[in-house]
Write a protein that holds these residues in place. Structure first.
Motif, PDB file in Angstrom:
ATOM      1  N   LYS A 157       0.820  -1.212   0.000  1.00 31.75           N
ATOM      2  CA  LYS A 157       0.000   0.000   0.000  1.00 31.75           C
ATOM      3  C   LYS A 157       0.854   1.263   0.000  1.00 31.75           C
ATOM      4  N   SER A 158       1.902   1.260   0.815  1.00 34.05           N
ATOM      5  CA  SER A 158       2.782   2.426   0.897  1.00 34.05           C
ATOM      6  C   SER A 158       4.124   2.018   1.473  1.00 34.05           C
ATOM      7  N   VAL A 159       5.143   2.819   1.196  1.00 38.34           N
ATOM      8  CA  VAL A 159       6.487   2.603   1.729  1.00 38.34           C
ATOM      9  C   VAL A 159       6.946   3.899   2.390  1.00 38.34           C
ATOM     10  N   MET A 160       7.423   3.811   3.626  1.00 42.69           N
ATOM     11  CA  MET A 160       7.970   5.003   4.280  1.00 42.69           C
ATOM     12  C   MET A 160       9.171   5.513   3.485  1.00 42.69           C
ATOM     13  N   PRO A 161       9.373   6.830   3.447  1.00 44.26           N
ATOM     14  CA  PRO A 161      10.573   7.361   2.798  1.00 44.26           C
ATOM     15  C   PRO A 161      11.831   6.728   3.394  1.00 44.26           C
ATOM     16  N   VAL A 162      12.756   6.329   2.546  1.00 42.80           N
ATOM     17  CA  VAL A 162      13.973   5.653   3.001  1.00 42.80           C
ATOM     18  C   VAL A 162      15.105   6.668   3.116  1.00 42.80           C
ATOM     19  N   GLU A 163      15.618   6.838   4.326  1.00 42.23           N
ATOM     20  CA  GLU A 163      16.729   7.750   4.567  1.00 42.23           C
ATOM     21  C   GLU A 163      18.017   7.003   4.865  1.00 42.23           C
ATOM     22  N   THR A 164      17.901   5.836   5.485  1.00 40.15           N
ATOM     23  CA  THR A 164      19.101   5.112   5.902  1.00 40.15           C
ATOM     24  C   THR A 164      18.990   3.633   5.498  1.00 40.15           C
ATOM     25  N   ASN A 165      19.093   2.717   6.446  1.00 38.92           N
ATOM     26  CA  ASN A 165      19.149   1.296   6.095  1.00 38.92           C
ATOM     27  C   ASN A 165      17.899   0.517   6.477  1.00 38.92           C
ATOM     28  N   ILE A 166      16.808   1.221   6.790  1.00 39.22           N
ATOM     29  CA  ILE A 166      15.570   0.560   7.208  1.00 39.22           C
ATOM     30  C   ILE A 166      14.455   0.870   6.212  1.00 39.22           C
ATOM     31  N   VAL A 167      13.746  -0.173   5.816  1.00 41.56           N
ATOM     32  CA  VAL A 167      12.589  -0.027   4.933  1.00 41.56           C
ATOM     33  C   VAL A 167      11.370  -0.567   5.667  1.00 41.56           C
ATOM     34  N   ILE A 168      10.346   0.264   5.831  1.00 40.47           N
ATOM     35  CA  ILE A 168       9.078  -0.175   6.421  1.00 40.47           C
ATOM     36  C   ILE A 168       7.966   0.069   5.411  1.00 40.47           C
ATOM     37  N   PHE A 169       7.209  -0.982   5.119  1.00 37.21           N
ATOM     38  CA  PHE A 169       6.107  -0.824   4.172  1.00 37.21           C
ATOM     39  C   PHE A 169       4.815  -1.375   4.742  1.00 37.21           C
ATOM     40  N   GLU A 170       3.716  -0.817   4.265  1.00 35.35           N
ATOM     41  CA  GLU A 170       2.377  -1.224   4.682  1.00 35.35           C
ATOM     42  C   GLU A 170       1.771  -2.098   3.598  1.00 35.35           C
ATOM     43  N   VAL A 171       1.165  -3.209   4.012  1.00 34.01           N
ATOM     44  CA  VAL A 171       0.564  -4.122   3.034  1.00 34.01           C
ATOM     45  C   VAL A 171      -0.792  -3.579   2.584  1.00 34.01           C
ATOM     46  N   GLU A 172      -1.173  -3.895   1.368  1.00 38.08           N
ATOM     47  CA  GLU A 172      -2.417  -3.392   0.791  1.00 38.08           C
ATOM     48  C   GLU A 172      -3.633  -4.035   1.426  1.00 38.08           C
ATOM     49  N   GLN A 173      -3.572  -5.326   1.626  1.00 32.32           N
ATOM     50  CA  GLN A 173      -4.695  -6.048   2.238  1.00 32.32           C
ATOM     51  C   GLN A 173      -4.163  -7.300   2.920  1.00 32.32           C
ATOM     52  N   GLY A 174      -4.970  -7.885   3.810  1.00 30.27           N
ATOM     53  CA  GLY A 174      -4.495  -9.030   4.565  1.00 30.27           C
ATOM     54  C   GLY A 174      -3.554  -8.595   5.666  1.00 30.27           C
ATOM     55  N   SER A 175      -2.756  -9.514   6.167  1.00 32.10           N
ATOM     56  CA  SER A 175      -1.890  -9.211   7.301  1.00 32.10           C
ATOM     57  C   SER A 175      -0.428  -9.140   6.888  1.00 32.10           C
ATOM     58  N   ALA A 176       0.334  -8.361   7.624  1.00 34.38           N
ATOM     59  CA  ALA A 176       1.771  -8.282   7.388  1.00 34.38           C
ATOM     60  C   ALA A 176       2.427  -9.629   7.665  1.00 34.38           C
ATOM     61  N   GLU A 177       1.889 -10.340   8.670  1.00 33.46           N
ATOM     62  CA  GLU A 177       2.448 -11.651   9.015  1.00 33.46           C
ATOM     63  C   GLU A 177       2.406 -12.603   7.822  1.00 33.46           C
ATOM     64  N   LYS A 178       1.350 -12.520   7.034  1.00 32.12           N
ATOM     65  CA  LYS A 178       1.226 -13.376   5.849  1.00 32.12           C
ATOM     66  C   LYS A 178       2.344 -13.080   4.853  1.00 32.12           C
ATOM     67  N   VAL A 179       2.633 -11.803   4.625  1.00 30.79           N
ATOM     68  CA  VAL A 179       3.702 -11.434   3.705  1.00 30.79           C
ATOM     69  C   VAL A 179       5.053 -11.915   4.237  1.00 30.79           C
ATOM     70  N   VAL A 180       5.275 -11.780   5.544  1.00 26.12           N
ATOM     71  CA  VAL A 180       6.519 -12.254   6.146  1.00 26.12           C
ATOM     72  C   VAL A 180       6.686 -13.753   5.915  1.00 26.12           C
ATOM     73  N   HIS A 181       5.613 -14.529   6.074  1.00 26.17           N
ATOM     74  CA  HIS A 181       5.673 -15.978   5.841  1.00 26.17           C
ATOM     75  C   HIS A 181       5.930 -16.294   4.368  1.00 26.17           C
ATOM     76  N   GLN A 182       5.314 -15.531   3.478  1.00 29.33           N
ATOM     77  CA  GLN A 182       5.542 -15.739   2.050  1.00 29.33           C
ATOM     78  C   GLN A 182       6.984 -15.429   1.665  1.00 29.33           C
ATOM     79  N   PHE A 183       7.512 -14.357   2.208  1.00 31.70           N
ATOM     80  CA  PHE A 183       8.921 -14.027   1.975  1.00 31.70           C
ATOM     81  C   PHE A 183       9.822 -15.160   2.473  1.00 31.70           C
ATOM     82  N   LYS A 184       9.530 -15.642   3.687  1.00 31.77           N
ATOM     83  CA  LYS A 184      10.369 -16.673   4.281  1.00 31.77           C
ATOM     84  C   LYS A 184      10.388 -17.938   3.430  1.00 31.77           C
ATOM     85  N   ALA A 185       9.263 -18.267   2.864  1.00 34.37           N
ATOM     86  CA  ALA A 185       9.188 -19.456   2.002  1.00 34.37           C
ATOM     87  C   ALA A 185      10.093 -19.322   0.778  1.00 34.37           C
TER      88      ALA A 185
END
Length: 341
Positions: free
Chosen positions: A276-304
């Motif tokens: 849905k959105s990504v915080m502006p990146v200034e240094t070495n951290i990226v935080i993004f918001e998922v469009e729908q569903g849960s962030a935990e689901k995306v984390v599990h998909q990434f891990k797979a």
């Protein structure tokens, strides 16, 4: 493409490099509680000089240096002012209350960045009903703010207010070298503005353990006793301090690479349908918001797919770049990000 595990959970996951291990194994050590470990002393003096402070104290963790600093600058029934995102409030298990018997006044800065305009109305007047406002804590960079950082002019303005109002100013500098890399400010200028600075060595700089509290000689004398009471009086700690010295010599100048890697990840994320959105990146951290569903689901998909990450809320995910992330890993991560379903 090599299917290697890509660990973006934190910049604390790094392993010592061969050069760092060699420095650790060859360190000159002694009993630091007796004041006899010259490698610890060299690290403390090195960072104190770098940040234009009088003295330093080597501790096992940034949580310990922060909590010691807060205890040095407060009395029971005082109040600490910080942002609601601050690590000292959210991730140090209520240490301000437990160790210092102080309350906390939480502010809502933009991505965790405070201003004098936010702070001044929250400084308590001298009233029998109110805790004494005694300390402001800044975090640089702001972890939950997506690596947002203060520049020196912002810090100077807050220091000016604290000076007028009689408050101390402490810096949680968990990723201070990332901030300095991004802003181009000089570490030496910081000594003008802060009563205490916590400098972490085990995040962006890649050391396995350690943080140094910087302050006046009187503050560090007091802090040394508090560290002992906290159980932080290490003995032959020079083996660990040597890693910090090596990191200062070899890992500061490369932080810009981590920042560029983070920007590359962000550029890929904004192209996807599940973000849905990504915080502006200034240094070495990226935080993004998922469009729908849960962030935990995306984390599990990434891990797979071999990409490790963490949630920061039910709808947000954090990726952190660091010393152990190579350009080829970034290329692989971008492929995973772009083709996740």
């Amino acid at each position: 493409m090599n299917n290697q595990i890509i660990d973006f959970r934190s910049d604390t996951v790094t392993k010592p490099t061969a050069g760092m291990l060699d420095a650790m194994m060859n360190a000159k050590v002694g009993d630091d509680v007796f004041g006899e470990d010259e490698t610890v002393q060299n690290l403390e003096a090195r960072l104190a000089g770098m940040f234009n402070m009088e003295a330093g104290l080597f501790c096992p963790s940034g949580t310990m240096t922060n909590q010691i600093g807060i205890k040095c600058f407060t009395q029971p029934m005082d109040e600490v002012i910080c942002d609601q995102m601050a690590h000292v409030y959210r991730y140090e298990i209520g240490g301000i209350a437990f160790h210092s018997a102080a309350s906390v006044r939480l502010l809502h800065g933009e991505r965790g960045i405070l201003t004098p305009e936010l702070i001044e109305p929250e400084i308590n007047e001298d009233n029998i009903h109110y805790p004494n406002s005694s300390l402001v804590v800044l975090e640089n960079t702001v972890n939950k703010g997506g690596g947002s950082c203060y520049n020196i002019s912002q810090i100077a303005a807050i220091h000016h207010l604290c000076n007028i109002k009689g408050l101390k100013l402490h810096l949680d500098g968990a990723r201070i070298f990332n901030a300095l890399t991004a802003t181009g400010d000089s570490a030496h200028e910081y000594g003008k503005y802060f009563d205490g600075i916590s400098v972490c060595l085990s995040k962006g700089l890649g050391a396995p353990v350690g943080s140094v509290l910087l302050g006046s000689k009187a503050t560090i004398h007091k802090a040394r006793k508090i560290r002992k009471a906290f159980g932080g009086g290490m003995r032959q700690a020079g083996f660990l301090a040597a890693a910090g010295i090596y990191a200062l010599d070899n890992h500061v100048n490369r932080l810009q690479e981590d920042h560029q890697h983070a920007k590359s990840l962000a550029e890929a994320l904004v192209k996807t349908s599940y973000v849905k959105s990504v915080m502006p990146v200034e240094t070495n951290i990226v935080i993004f918001e998922v469009e729908q569903g849960s962030a935990e689901k995306v984390v599990h998909q990434f891990k797979a797919k071999g990409l490790l990450s963490n949630t920061t809320s039910s709808s947000t995910v954090r990726l952190v770049t660091h010393l152990d992330i190579s350009p080829s890993m970034i290329d692989q991560a971008i492929e995973i990000i772009l083709h996740l379903r």
